[in-house]
Design an enzyme around this catalytic site. Structure first.
Site, PDB file in Angstrom:
ATOM      1  N   ASP A   6     -77.289  71.736  19.246  1.00 13.30           N
ATOM      2  CA  ASP A   6     -78.323  72.782  19.326  1.00 13.30           C
ATOM      3  C   ASP A   6     -79.321  72.540  20.462  1.00 13.30           C
ATOM      4  O   ASP A   6     -80.171  73.393  20.730  1.00 13.30           O
ATOM      5  CB  ASP A   6     -79.087  72.893  17.995  1.00 13.30           C
ATOM      6  CG  ASP A   6     -78.261  73.609  16.940  1.00 13.30           C
ATOM      7  OD1 ASP A   6     -77.149  74.066  17.241  1.00 13.30           O
ATOM      8  OD2 ASP A   6     -78.740  73.709  15.781  1.00 13.30           O
ATOM      9  N   ARG A  49     -66.149  78.619  13.850  1.00 11.74           N
ATOM     10  CA  ARG A  49     -66.995  78.296  12.709  1.00 11.74           C
ATOM     11  C   ARG A  49     -66.344  78.567  11.352  1.00 11.74           C
ATOM     12  O   ARG A  49     -66.845  79.359  10.538  1.00 11.74           O
ATOM     13  CB  ARG A  49     -68.340  79.013  12.829  1.00 11.74           C
ATOM     14  CG  ARG A  49     -68.980  78.811  14.187  1.00 11.74           C
ATOM     15  CD  ARG A  49     -70.407  79.217  14.230  1.00 11.74           C
ATOM     16  NE  ARG A  49     -71.287  78.210  13.676  1.00 11.74           N
ATOM     17  CZ  ARG A  49     -72.610  78.267  13.738  1.00 11.74           C
ATOM     18  NH1 ARG A  49     -73.188  79.272  14.306  1.00 11.74           N
ATOM     19  NH2 ARG A  49     -73.339  77.325  13.217  1.00 11.74           N
ATOM     20  N   LYS A  62     -85.966  75.090  10.608  1.00 13.73           N
ATOM     21  CA  LYS A  62     -85.257  76.293  10.131  1.00 13.73           C
ATOM     22  C   LYS A  62     -84.032  75.919   9.305  1.00 13.73           C
ATOM     23  O   LYS A  62     -83.828  76.439   8.204  1.00 13.73           O
ATOM     24  CB  LYS A  62     -84.842  77.154  11.326  1.00 13.73           C
ATOM     25  CG  LYS A  62     -83.869  78.263  10.961  1.00 13.73           C
ATOM     26  CD  LYS A  62     -83.388  79.020  12.172  1.00 13.73           C
ATOM     27  CE  LYS A  62     -82.268  78.385  12.945  1.00 13.73           C
ATOM     28  NZ  LYS A  62     -80.907  78.601  12.481  1.00 13.73           N
ATOM     29  N   ASN A  63     -83.217  75.021   9.829  1.00 11.99           N
ATOM     30  CA  ASN A  63     -81.952  74.740   9.152  1.00 11.99           C
ATOM     31  C   ASN A  63     -82.138  74.005   7.827  1.00 11.99           C
ATOM     32  O   ASN A  63     -81.327  74.154   6.916  1.00 11.99           O
ATOM     33  CB  ASN A  63     -81.005  73.968  10.076  1.00 11.99           C
ATOM     34  CG  ASN A  63     -80.454  74.869  11.174  1.00 11.99           C
ATOM     35  OD1 ASN A  63     -80.553  76.097  11.081  1.00 11.99           O
ATOM     36  ND2 ASN A  63     -79.889  74.281  12.211  1.00 11.99           N
ATOM     37  N   ARG A 116     -84.726  84.510  15.798  1.00 15.03           N
ATOM     38  CA  ARG A 116     -84.131  83.987  14.561  1.00 15.03           C
ATOM     39  C   ARG A 116     -84.599  82.570  14.276  1.00 15.03           C
ATOM     40  O   ARG A 116     -84.571  82.127  13.131  1.00 15.03           O
ATOM     41  CB  ARG A 116     -82.600  83.948  14.685  1.00 15.03           C
ATOM     42  CG  ARG A 116     -81.959  85.305  14.753  1.00 15.03           C
ATOM     43  CD  ARG A 116     -80.491  85.175  15.001  1.00 15.03           C
ATOM     44  NE  ARG A 116     -79.877  84.499  13.851  1.00 15.03           N
ATOM     45  CZ  ARG A 116     -78.606  84.617  13.520  1.00 15.03           C
ATOM     46  NH1 ARG A 116     -77.811  85.361  14.244  1.00 15.03           N
ATOM     47  NH2 ARG A 116     -78.130  84.000  12.485  1.00 15.03           N
ATOM     48  N   CYS A 123     -74.589  82.902  14.962  1.00  8.53           N
ATOM     49  CA  CYS A 123     -74.415  82.952  16.399  1.00  8.53           C
ATOM     50  C   CYS A 123     -72.946  82.782  16.747  1.00  8.53           C
ATOM     51  O   CYS A 123     -72.243  81.983  16.135  1.00  8.53           O
ATOM     52  CB  CYS A 123     -75.218  81.844  17.057  1.00  8.53           C
ATOM     53  SG  CYS A 123     -76.973  82.169  17.139  1.00  8.53           S
TER      54      CYS A 123
HETATM   55  C1  UD1 Z   1     -75.248  73.575  11.350  1.00 10.30           C
HETATM   56  C2  UD1 Z   1     -76.463  74.212  11.953  1.00 10.30           C
HETATM   57  C3  UD1 Z   1     -76.231  74.542  13.420  1.00 10.30           C
HETATM   58  C4  UD1 Z   1     -75.765  73.300  14.170  1.00 10.30           C
HETATM   59  C5  UD1 Z   1     -74.586  72.638  13.475  1.00 10.30           C
HETATM   60  C6  UD1 Z   1     -74.177  71.312  14.085  1.00 10.30           C
HETATM   61  C7  UD1 Z   1     -77.389  75.401  10.052  1.00 10.30           C
HETATM   62  C8  UD1 Z   1     -77.654  76.682   9.396  1.00 10.30           C
HETATM   63  N1  UD1 Z   1     -76.736  75.438  11.222  1.00 10.30           N
HETATM   64  O1  UD1 Z   1     -74.209  74.537  11.439  1.00 10.30           O
HETATM   65  O2  UD1 Z   1     -77.445  75.018  13.970  1.00 10.30           O
HETATM   66  O3  UD1 Z   1     -75.356  73.672  15.469  1.00 10.30           O
HETATM   67  O4  UD1 Z   1     -74.914  72.390  12.090  1.00 10.30           O
HETATM   68  O5  UD1 Z   1     -75.246  70.435  14.089  1.00 10.30           O
HETATM   69  O6  UD1 Z   1     -77.793  74.351   9.585  1.00 10.30           O
HETATM   70  N2  UD1 Z   1     -66.263  73.010  10.693  1.00 10.30           N
HETATM   71  C9  UD1 Z   1     -64.995  73.186  10.205  1.00 10.30           C
HETATM   72  N3  UD1 Z   1     -64.853  73.589   8.919  1.00 10.30           N
HETATM   73  C10 UD1 Z   1     -65.911  73.802   8.085  1.00 10.30           C
HETATM   74  C11 UD1 Z   1     -67.201  73.613   8.592  1.00 10.30           C
HETATM   75  C12 UD1 Z   1     -67.362  73.210   9.909  1.00 10.30           C
HETATM   76  O7  UD1 Z   1     -64.011  73.000  10.912  1.00 10.30           O
HETATM   77  O8  UD1 Z   1     -65.710  74.158   6.932  1.00 10.30           O
HETATM   78  C13 UD1 Z   1     -66.445  72.593  12.098  1.00 10.30           C
HETATM   79  C14 UD1 Z   1     -67.251  73.571  12.936  1.00 10.30           C
HETATM   80  O9  UD1 Z   1     -66.441  74.592  13.478  1.00 10.30           O
HETATM   81  C15 UD1 Z   1     -67.827  72.656  14.003  1.00 10.30           C
HETATM   82  C16 UD1 Z   1     -68.083  71.354  13.246  1.00 10.30           C
HETATM   83  O10 UD1 Z   1     -67.251  71.412  12.093  1.00 10.30           O
HETATM   84  O11 UD1 Z   1     -66.869  72.403  15.005  1.00 10.30           O
HETATM   85  C17 UD1 Z   1     -69.498  71.147  12.823  1.00 10.30           C
HETATM   86  O12 UD1 Z   1     -69.980  72.284  12.137  1.00 10.30           O
HETATM   87  P1  UD1 Z   1     -71.105  72.206  11.023  1.00 10.30           P
HETATM   88  O13 UD1 Z   1     -71.787  70.884  11.104  1.00 10.30           O
HETATM   89  O14 UD1 Z   1     -70.529  72.605   9.725  1.00 10.30           O
HETATM   90  O15 UD1 Z   1     -72.100  73.319  11.501  1.00 10.30           O
HETATM   91  P2  UD1 Z   1     -72.882  74.352  10.604  1.00 10.30           P
HETATM   92  O16 UD1 Z   1     -73.240  73.724   9.295  1.00 10.30           O
HETATM   93  O17 UD1 Z   1     -72.206  75.659  10.608  1.00 10.30           O
END
Ligand code: UD1
Length: 432
Positions: free
Chosen positions: A306, A122, A22-23, A399, A117
């Site tokens: 996840d 985030r 999915k991701n 989802r 979620c």
């Molecule tokens: C993606 C996945 C999600 C998974 C996560 C971590 C998708 C659509 N979702 O989410 O299922 O749980 O990777 O493997 O692919 N952060 C910041 N600033 C930012 C971005 C992230 O501080 O601009 C922090 C987040 O709050 C979190 C960490 O970095 O603590 C990792 O997040 P991130 O890897 O970006 O997760 P997603 O890409 O949102």
């Protein structure tokens, strides 16, 4: 509202076929609009988030032709708008990929702020930092992020935190920027590599995906391609946990075992036997006694956040006291109250869940607080011998899991997807 009703206690046995990730699919669909040529994508999972993403690109004018349930042809030449405020997109976190894709291709984009979620704050500051470093002006107001640039110029970007989304987003935009971009402290998740491979198949020049440092040399334009999405490591991991929790024996097909190493290692710690094949993995837990272990979520190749709730559901049945430390998202223990209602003994202190194993869970009416937590409740329900488990709010689960109930039924589970109280009562009557 739909529910899963489960009469647990049967070991799951047999084979299950895993769908596309999915991701990875979400990012690949967004990246597909970066060319004006046809892009054929295969192995797309037929899940809600993916379909919302397809609707969103159609909403701004892209053509999407469905070849079959898992294959689409996307053509981005007819895109007429750069603003995505399509109602549902706010609810999927991956809407931010449209920002990177549109900014790269058209030098401007406006996308509703992502939701997804509710597993933590985030923020998307790292994405925006990346776009700014590439020369874009970025503004966030009225729930929208807007970005535009006269020219996008390659840059050296250090990621303060490892972020999957920001790494992919910057990689996409940088593919069409002038010159070279270096992303340091990049995420190494399998879907980062998959999106890089996809972009490269469209003519991008990305090196180092899967390592800490990704180098992107911008190209003038991207061209059409045909691409098949990698298998979903989290869907696979969830079935691995279902095998463990039910003391079953499941062959999980169409996977890349390397992507599952962290989950395999922890299930082996817990006493399961794991057999790896080229593109399949077998989890054997018949008649074993589950043992305690400790798990800490970390960026890949660490244990995936996840998979944390599903693994906790398994460890809730393991002998001794296990710990589960969540180091990525701050709000990922929302399943604990629900699991406790099924008999689990879990205490949360800060970002650590301390789990004292119980012999078995009992069926209860519970609600899925988010996607993976919902999957964990299903895993627990499948193992619960006494009573019936009713999982409410399964729209979260839908989802990310295609045909979850049907795949589980094939493995021998007594699970049904229902949408009214009468059918719940009928199920209970049938199984009691
Ligand atoms: C993606 C996945 C999600 C998974 C996560 C971590 C998708 C659509 N979702 O989410 O299922 O749980 O990777 O493997 O692919 N952060 C910041 N600033 C930012 C971005 C992230 O501080 O601009 C922090 C987040 O709050 C979190 C960490 O970095 O603590 C990792 O997040 P991130 O890897 O970006 O997760 P997603 O890409 O949102």
């Amino acid at each position: 509202m739909e529910q899963f009703v489960i009469k647990g206690g049967k070991p799951l046995n047999g084979a299950v076929e895993i769908g596309g990730a999915k991701n990875a699919a979400l990012a690949i669909i967004a990246a597909a609009i970066m060319t004006d040529n046809d892009v054929k994508i295969e192995n797309l999972p037929d899940v809600k988030d993916v379909n919302v993403m397809l609707d969103a690109i159609m909403d701004i004018g892209a053509k999407v032709e469905r070849i079959d349930r898992h294959t689409v042809i996307i053509n981005g030449s007819t895109i007429g708008g750069f603003s995505i405020d399509y109602d549902y997109i706010k609810k999927i976190r991956a809407s931010y990929y449209l920002l990177g894709a549109l900014l790269g291709k058209y030098k401007k984009a406006e996308v509703a702020l992502p939701g997804g979620c509710a597993i933590g704050a985030r923020p998307i500051d790292l994405h925006l930092k990346g776009f700014r470093a590439l020369g874009a002006t970025v503004d966030t107001k009225y729930g929208l992020v807007s970005a535009d640039a006269e020219a996008l110029i390659g840059s050296h970007i250090y990621m303060d935190k490892v972020s999957v989304g920001a790494t992919i987003n910057i990689m996409m935009t940088a593919s069409l920027a002038e010159g070279k971009t270096i992303i340091e402290n990049a995420a190494k998740e399998p879907h980062v590599v998959d999106v890089a491979n996809f972009l490269n198949s469209m003519g991008a020049n990305i090196r180092g995906a899967g390592t800490d440092v990704i180098r992107v040399v911008g190209v003038e334009r991207l061209h059409g391609t045909e691409y098949s999405v990698i298998p979903d490591q989290i869907e696979a991991g969830t079935f691995m946990c279902a095998a463990a929790a039910t003391h079953g024996d499941i062959l999980i097909k169409n996977v890349i075992p390397k992507h599952l190493e962290a989950t395999s290692a922890k299930l082996m710690d817990a006493g399961c036997k794991i057999f790896e094949y080229d593109d399949a993995i077998r989890v054997f837990a018949t008649d074993i006694e589950l043992q305690r272990t400790s798990v800490t979520t970390l960026p890949y190749p660490g244990f995936p956040t996840d998979m944390q709730p599903q693994m906790a559901a398994v460890l809730g049945l393991a002998k001794g006291t296990s710990t589960v430390t969540e180091s990525i998202f701050e709000n990922r223990f929302k399943y604990v109250n629900e699991l406790t209602r099924m008999g689990a003994q879990i205490q949360v202190e800060s970002n650590i869940a301390i789990i004292t194993g119980v012999e078995k869970y009992a069926g209860a009416r519970v609600a899925a607080p988010d996607l993976r937590a919902g999957a964990a409740l299903v895993v627990a329900g499948l193992s619960a011998e006494d009573g019936v488990t009713v999982v409410d709010d399964i729209h979260y689960i839908l989802r990310g899991y295609e045909d979850f109930d049907k795949k589980l039924q094939k493995l021998g589970a007594d699970i049904e997807l229902v949408d009214n109280e009468r059918d719940i009562r009928k199920f209970i009557l049938r199984v009691s």
